[in-house]
Design a protein around this motif. Sequence first.
Motif, mmCIF file in Angstrom:
data_model
loop_
_atom_site.group_PDB
_atom_site.id
_atom_site.type_symbol
_atom_site.label_atom_id
_atom_site.label_comp_id
_atom_site.label_asym_id
_atom_site.label_seq_id
_atom_site.Cartn_x
_atom_site.Cartn_y
_atom_site.Cartn_z
ATOM 1 N N UNK A 103 51.569 28.690 59.306
ATOM 2 C CA UNK A 103 51.907 27.303 59.636
ATOM 3 C C UNK A 103 50.712 26.498 60.121
ATOM 4 N N UNK B 173 58.660 31.142 46.436
ATOM 5 C CA UNK B 173 57.532 30.242 46.179
ATOM 6 C C UNK B 173 56.501 30.365 47.296
ATOM 7 N N UNK C 91 47.526 20.168 54.849
ATOM 8 C CA UNK C 91 48.497 20.977 54.124
ATOM 9 C C UNK C 91 47.872 22.164 53.419
ATOM 10 N N UNK C 92 48.669 22.780 52.554
ATOM 11 C CA UNK C 92 48.186 23.984 51.872
ATOM 12 C C UNK C 92 47.020 23.651 50.951
ATOM 13 N N UNK D 236 60.422 34.174 58.816
ATOM 14 C CA UNK D 236 60.486 32.788 58.346
ATOM 15 C C UNK D 236 59.675 31.976 59.361
ATOM 16 N N UNK D 237 58.371 32.035 59.226
ATOM 17 C CA UNK D 237 57.471 31.563 60.273
ATOM 18 C C UNK D 237 57.354 32.656 61.327
ATOM 19 N N UNK E 167 48.217 25.693 56.672
ATOM 20 C CA UNK E 167 48.842 24.402 56.359
ATOM 21 C C UNK E 167 50.259 24.471 55.823
ATOM 22 N N UNK E 168 51.033 25.458 56.234
ATOM 23 C CA UNK E 168 52.351 25.654 55.617
ATOM 24 C C UNK E 168 53.504 25.619 56.621
ATOM 25 N N UNK E 169 53.401 24.776 57.631
ATOM 26 C CA UNK E 169 54.467 24.759 58.642
ATOM 27 C C UNK E 169 55.843 24.500 58.025
ATOM 28 N N UNK E 170 55.880 23.701 56.975
ATOM 29 C CA UNK E 170 57.164 23.385 56.348
ATOM 30 C C UNK E 170 57.664 24.460 55.405
ATOM 31 N N UNK E 171 56.814 25.466 55.171
ATOM 32 C CA UNK E 171 57.192 26.480 54.174
ATOM 33 C C UNK E 171 57.725 27.762 54.809
ATOM 34 N N UNK E 172 57.474 27.980 56.075
ATOM 35 C CA UNK E 172 58.093 29.051 56.869
ATOM 36 C C UNK E 172 57.691 30.447 56.435
ATOM 37 N N UNK F 87 61.446 35.673 53.425
ATOM 38 C CA UNK F 87 60.313 35.101 52.697
ATOM 39 C C UNK F 87 60.802 34.424 51.440
ATOM 40 N N UNK F 88 60.412 33.183 51.267
ATOM 41 C CA UNK F 88 60.799 32.395 50.107
ATOM 42 C C UNK F 88 59.920 32.787 48.920
#
Lengths: 390, 394
Positions: B246, B281, B61-62, B110-111, B250-255, B278-279
Amino acid sequence: MALSRRGFVSTLGIGAAGLVGGRILSGGRVIGPWSRPFDEALFAQGAQPLLLHNNENPLGPGEKALNAIRAKLTERGIPAARYSSPAGQLASAVASKFGCKPENVLIGCGSTQILRNATFAFTSPTRPLVGGSPTYEECGDVAKLLGASIKTVPGDSNMRHDIEAMAAAAVGAGLVFFDNPSNPAATVHPATAVQAFVEKVRSTSPDTAILIDEAYHDYVTDPAHKTQIPLALETPNLLVARTFSKAYGMAGLRIGYAIGRADTIKKLRELHYGLSTNVLGLAAAIASIQDDARLQQEAQRNTEARKFTVDWFKSNGFKPTDSQCNFLFVDVKRPAREFRDACRKQDVLVGRDFPPFEKSHARISIGTLDEMKRAVGVFGQVLGVKAAAA
Amino acid sequence: MAVSRRAFVRSLTPRVGPSSAAIAARGREAWAAEHPHGEEPQAAQESPLAVRLNSNENPLGPGQSALGAIERAFAYAGRYPMNARPSMADFRTLVAKQNGLKIENVCLGAGSGEILECAVMAFASKSRGVVSAAPTFESPGRTAKRVQFPLTEIPVDDAGKLDLEKMSGASTGAGLVFVCNPNNPTGAVHGTDPIASMVSKIAKASPDTVILIDEAYHEYVTDSAYATAIPLVAKYPNVIVSRTLSKAHGMAGLRLGYAIGQKDAIDKLARWTMPYNGNALVVAAGVASIEDEAQIERERRRNTDVRKFTTDFFRNNGFKTSDSQANFIWVNLRRPAQEFAQACEKQGILVGRAFPPFEKTHSRISLGTMDEMQRAVGVFKNVLGLTTTTAGGR
């Protein structure tokens, strides 16, 4: 790009009588990476401007939502690193809130993705987009990308959509975008009128899809308003869009959804980019949608700050519309740009131009009561009002 | 966090339901892209206890700097991402600066998945098709098929390398050429020279064709013949390079992903992307992660060790692997990918989906942690019928 784009849209030919050009529905906010709604330099100088320009919730998400994000960051299996998405869980939570099934719900990257997909799905060069004027611009921006023509229908004297004229313009259209409450006008349309509109379009143009955007639903206090989600669940080609960006305070987390009959949702789902949402936002949304107390608290807070701001303008001789949202649309008797630039000099940011009212009306988002007290001090100076605010 | 995860992995008892077979066979990232939630009730039942070697994710992960940045950005969760600090613009500026470019040369997705889909929409059409490879990452080809744009897929060679010659030849008159480097699922990487010569050839023969070079696995490459194609952007108006957070980040879930190119190309592409993709966070996490070069270096080294361990295992047991430069390996197991995946799944290991035209012989196996891979090769031995000398015998 901004200029050429607006220029392009305003030259679109609109056939139907009584309709104004497409530039109102499209082009108010330039899409793409160049969009810069405020001067970055303001922040660089260490200033703390009041952000009253994007209809955000000044308090952000509730503690439960933030805790859900914290939990995601430490959860076993490290969801932040995984493609597995809890979007399905959120769809289930939304479905149970509205008494439908997950297949009736499509989760998007904000309601923006829903609005875009609906335009992709239902408009084309031969199937126009219909919307009010002024209205939120997203669908118009996409219609322009697709080369679909845009029919904008001016509102009535109370800045509500002209439902009769919109129904007439809808005949043969691909999609009608109907924001209720409306942005930037902040006005709401009675449930009976919205339902009559849907019925009319269904009978005169059954292949036309209708997207009712209820982004500001949770802020409405007018008892004549009702969500049209129950109607969408039983009516073909009718969708309701919702977002977590407003009353839920999650504009930064990018979660929204569409709700409708499974066959209508399927049309969006077929072209939906499925990896658009992030696990942190989804976790926060799942926690938020179950936190009714926070939602009510936020609505009440907004109602108070809204009343304070509306009263200030009214008592100083300015006419705001009957706002049912977390922003006002007010006749400041001067160009929005002039007002905006003057406020900005005093660290208060207010909304963009909304043609055809850019010469007279400004959109002002509602911050906290304290922020609005500070803001009206600035508004008073800019508008040349003798100090009277308490 | 990492420690507790390893501990948990060690103690897991596999109980993967048969309902997740479809996902295991097809890969989480492909499944999710094709089947937005609501059509994938199985997803909820996919066992969290399985070792996930099916989607080329980063098992750790991140990094800490990214996680800290997320927490610090909580104050901006209620703000649109362009109003957050750092903002989407800050992220773009940082990426631009790292590459000697300007903010206008960078747009976000977003990814990188969004970038890939939007590139098809922006640059291809019914009369100007998409040129891709087989096998390669499916997103551009899938999008082309969905909107009925012509699609030409050029088979990779025996080493899993893209056939750059044939792809160049097929590009004349095309709208978009998709070059995945390193290539997913084969892991094969293409050096700077062949890529530069392909770009030059296409630019000459078909100057309106956009060349999208996807460097999703860039950070994992150790082959010194490889370098990023970003410098080509300066010379060629039709080259776009895509990257993602991703994988190594390590941020595949964060897009979060991005594209780099000349202003006009980025402008055309960005019109098709969502304006607030872009989110708040995640943009903060992205900035912190991109600045944390030591973290990426550690992750590269960790992955390289695990890659060697896993590659050696297969080679020592007589299976041919490609020279993978990514966080997965591509191996000829001389049996259908689906059969292998289902057998592994029964023992709690999820491996990659079938990749035609190699679905009868090859599997893609993502790399987890060393602990996970040690456990995985135990399962692979069972499934592949390799003799093991277990103390005590039967």
